[in-house]
Design a protein around this motif. Structure first.
Motif, PDB file in Angstrom:
ATOM      1  N   ASP A  73      -7.870   7.248  -6.820  1.00 62.60           N
ATOM      2  CA  ASP A  73      -6.654   6.444  -6.875  1.00 62.60           C
ATOM      3  C   ASP A  73      -5.733   6.918  -7.995  1.00 62.60           C
ATOM      4  O   ASP A  73      -4.518   6.763  -7.905  1.00 62.60           O
ATOM      5  CB  ASP A  73      -6.978   4.953  -7.022  1.00 62.60           C
ATOM      6  CG  ASP A  73      -7.853   4.628  -8.222  1.00 62.60           C
ATOM      7  OD1 ASP A  73      -8.321   5.559  -8.910  1.00 62.60           O
ATOM      8  OD2 ASP A  73      -8.083   3.414  -8.466  1.00 62.60           O
ATOM      9  N   LEU A  96      -1.862   0.006  -6.966  1.00 67.08           N
ATOM     10  CA  LEU A  96      -3.223   0.528  -7.043  1.00 67.08           C
ATOM     11  C   LEU A  96      -3.984  -0.011  -8.243  1.00 67.08           C
ATOM     12  O   LEU A  96      -5.214   0.084  -8.299  1.00 67.08           O
ATOM     13  CB  LEU A  96      -3.199   2.062  -7.111  1.00 67.08           C
ATOM     14  CG  LEU A  96      -2.662   2.793  -5.876  1.00 67.08           C
ATOM     15  CD1 LEU A  96      -2.499   4.281  -6.170  1.00 67.08           C
ATOM     16  CD2 LEU A  96      -3.586   2.586  -4.684  1.00 67.08           C
ATOM     17  N   GLY A 143       0.812  -1.206   0.000  1.00 71.29           N
ATOM     18  CA  GLY A 143       0.000   0.000   0.000  1.00 71.29           C
ATOM     19  C   GLY A 143       0.845   1.256   0.000  1.00 71.29           C
ATOM     20  O   GLY A 143       1.991   1.265   0.415  1.00 71.29           O
ATOM     21  N   SER A 144       0.247   2.315  -0.479  1.00 74.83           N
ATOM     22  CA  SER A 144       0.957   3.580  -0.568  1.00 74.83           C
ATOM     23  C   SER A 144       1.202   4.165   0.818  1.00 74.83           C
ATOM     24  O   SER A 144       0.395   3.998   1.735  1.00 74.83           O
ATOM     25  CB  SER A 144       0.143   4.561  -1.410  1.00 74.83           C
ATOM     26  OG  SER A 144       0.706   5.846  -1.362  1.00 74.83           O
ATOM     27  N   ASP A 168     -12.689   7.884  -1.494  1.00 76.80           N
ATOM     28  CA  ASP A 168     -11.708   7.468  -2.493  1.00 76.80           C
ATOM     29  C   ASP A 168     -12.437   6.922  -3.719  1.00 76.80           C
ATOM     30  O   ASP A 168     -13.089   5.873  -3.649  1.00 76.80           O
ATOM     31  CB  ASP A 168     -10.792   6.390  -1.906  1.00 76.80           C
ATOM     32  CG  ASP A 168      -9.621   6.048  -2.821  1.00 76.80           C
ATOM     33  OD1 ASP A 168      -9.282   6.880  -3.684  1.00 76.80           O
ATOM     34  OD2 ASP A 168      -9.047   4.955  -2.664  1.00 76.80           O
ATOM     35  N   ARG A 195      -3.510   9.665  -6.556  1.00 74.06           N
ATOM     36  CA  ARG A 195      -2.439   9.089  -5.738  1.00 74.06           C
ATOM     37  C   ARG A 195      -1.410   8.374  -6.599  1.00 74.06           C
ATOM     38  O   ARG A 195      -0.210   8.436  -6.327  1.00 74.06           O
ATOM     39  CB  ARG A 195      -3.034   8.137  -4.691  1.00 74.06           C
ATOM     40  CG  ARG A 195      -3.738   8.879  -3.569  1.00 74.06           C
ATOM     41  CD  ARG A 195      -4.177   7.932  -2.479  1.00 74.06           C
ATOM     42  NE  ARG A 195      -5.289   7.099  -2.928  1.00 74.06           N
ATOM     43  CZ  ARG A 195      -5.462   5.820  -2.612  1.00 74.06           C
ATOM     44  NH1 ARG A 195      -4.562   5.192  -1.870  1.00 74.06           N
ATOM     45  NH2 ARG A 195      -6.508   5.156  -3.043  1.00 74.06           N
ATOM     46  N   PHE A 196      -1.881   7.685  -7.635  1.00 78.63           N
ATOM     47  CA  PHE A 196      -0.955   7.032  -8.567  1.00 78.63           C
ATOM     48  C   PHE A 196      -0.024   8.069  -9.189  1.00 78.63           C
ATOM     49  O   PHE A 196       1.191   7.877  -9.246  1.00 78.63           O
ATOM     50  CB  PHE A 196      -1.740   6.311  -9.662  1.00 78.63           C
ATOM     51  CG  PHE A 196      -0.888   5.482 -10.596  1.00 78.63           C
ATOM     52  CD1 PHE A 196      -0.904   4.098 -10.527  1.00 78.63           C
ATOM     53  CD2 PHE A 196      -0.067   6.073 -11.552  1.00 78.63           C
ATOM     54  CE1 PHE A 196      -0.126   3.321 -11.367  1.00 78.63           C
ATOM     55  CE2 PHE A 196       0.723   5.317 -12.396  1.00 78.63           C
ATOM     56  CZ  PHE A 196       0.696   3.938 -12.305  1.00 78.63           C
ATOM     57  N   PRO A 251      -5.338   7.199   1.905  1.00 81.19           N
ATOM     58  CA  PRO A 251      -6.416   7.575   0.998  1.00 81.19           C
ATOM     59  C   PRO A 251      -7.214   8.738   1.564  1.00 81.19           C
ATOM     60  O   PRO A 251      -7.200   8.990   2.775  1.00 81.19           O
ATOM     61  CB  PRO A 251      -7.261   6.299   0.913  1.00 81.19           C
ATOM     62  CG  PRO A 251      -6.981   5.582   2.196  1.00 81.19           C
ATOM     63  CD  PRO A 251      -5.555   5.879   2.518  1.00 81.19           C
ATOM     64  N   ALA A 287     -12.101   5.063  -6.849  1.00 80.52           N
ATOM     65  CA  ALA A 287     -11.116   4.136  -7.410  1.00 80.52           C
ATOM     66  C   ALA A 287     -11.577   3.654  -8.773  1.00 80.52           C
ATOM     67  O   ALA A 287     -12.635   3.020  -8.896  1.00 80.52           O
ATOM     68  CB  ALA A 287     -10.914   2.944  -6.472  1.00 80.52           C
TER      69      ALA A 287
END
Length: 275
Positions: free
Chosen positions: A111, A133, A10-11, A19, A114-115, A15, A21
């Motif tokens: 997501d 992800l 996980g990042s 979130d 975040r990616f 999150p 996704a």
């Protein structure tokens, strides 16, 4: 040292409260209640990729490209989306009322955002966080997602994922880790199954692992995908590299496969130009 392919931890970036996704089957995580209308869920996804906010007529034409929708339908769709998302920790609606303009609060993220932040760093571990992800096809499960193709969103996200997979694979190949390179490539193939750059990286990864059977399997997989149901290829069955199957593959890819199969190339060191 544990291989990156063995675990997605996980990042390090947590999150958001909500979130959205889309790097696989679409999920809206953290919502206060289930979405009772499919269109309301798809509106939230659309707004997550148009952070500046959109007028009612704009998002209506984006979601329903082939027909006009009554104002009452637009109002009820936005209301259902607002109730489903609920309120943030600060007590404000995740989707506030702003007259004719709809815009998500910063408490709602995706997501993809975040990616993008993880992929933009120079840290290969963060590239792994980003690729973790990826769960499947982009925007999978949406019924009103033509907008993602028409406005270029899907192409941009797909390109970002593929580029990250390729640079991660190149990094692992430079360090002689074919297994981790193959893992990164497979994440890219989840969103872009026809990109031959990924298959060339996969061929090099299997070669670094010394997996001669895997080399052949990877090429067979590409031929099946590229031929897209070609009758002559399917008649040949797994493991048969038919001439008709070859015609669907870029000559550079076929040349790479033949050279690797003969053992005619040195071990790859992750030079992106060779992928």
């Amino acid at each position: 040292m544990q291989a990156v392919s063995s675990v997605c931890h996980g990042s390090v970036e947590p999150p958001p409260e909500i979130d959205v996704a889309v790097l696989g089957p679409v999920e809206i995580r953290g919502a206060a209640r289930p979405f009772l209308r499919t269109a309301a869920k798809e509106l939230v996804v659309y707004l997550a990729f148009h952070r500046q906010g959109v007028r009612n007529d704009v998002w209506a034409s984006a979601l329903w490209t082939d027909r006009c929708v009554a104002q009452s339908t637009l109002h009820s769709t936005a209301s259902v989306a607002r109730r489903s998302l609920g309120r943030s920790r600060s007590g404000t609606d995740h989707l506030p009322r702003r007259g004719r303009l709809l815009r998500l609060e910063d408490s709602v993220g995706s997501d993809v955002e975040r990616f993008a932040r993880a992929a933009a760093t120079t840290d290969p571990a963060r590239w792994t966080d980003a690729l973790c992800l990826v769960r499947g096809r982009l925007f999978d499960g949406l019924g009103l997602c033509d907008w993602a193709v028409l406005d270029g969103t899907q192409a941009q996200v797909e390109s970002m994922v593929v580029d990250t997979a390729l640079k991660a694979a190149a990094h692992h190949l430079r360090h002689g880790s074919g297994e981790d390179a193959a893992w990164a490539v497979r994440r890219g193939l989840r969103v872009s199954p026809y990109d031959e750059r990924l298959y060339r990286a996969l061929l090099r990864a299997t070669d670094v692992m010394g997996n001669r059977v895997g080399l052949r399997i990877a090429m067979d997989e590409l031929l099946r995908v590229a031929a897209d149901g070609d009758t002559a290829y399917r008649r040949g069955g797994p493991g048969t590299l038919s001439q008709s199957g070859h015609s669907f593959v870029h000559p550079r890819t076929m040349t790479l496969f033949l050279e690797l199969a003969r053992g005619g190339l040195p071990a790859a060191r992750g030079d992106p130009s060779r992928l």
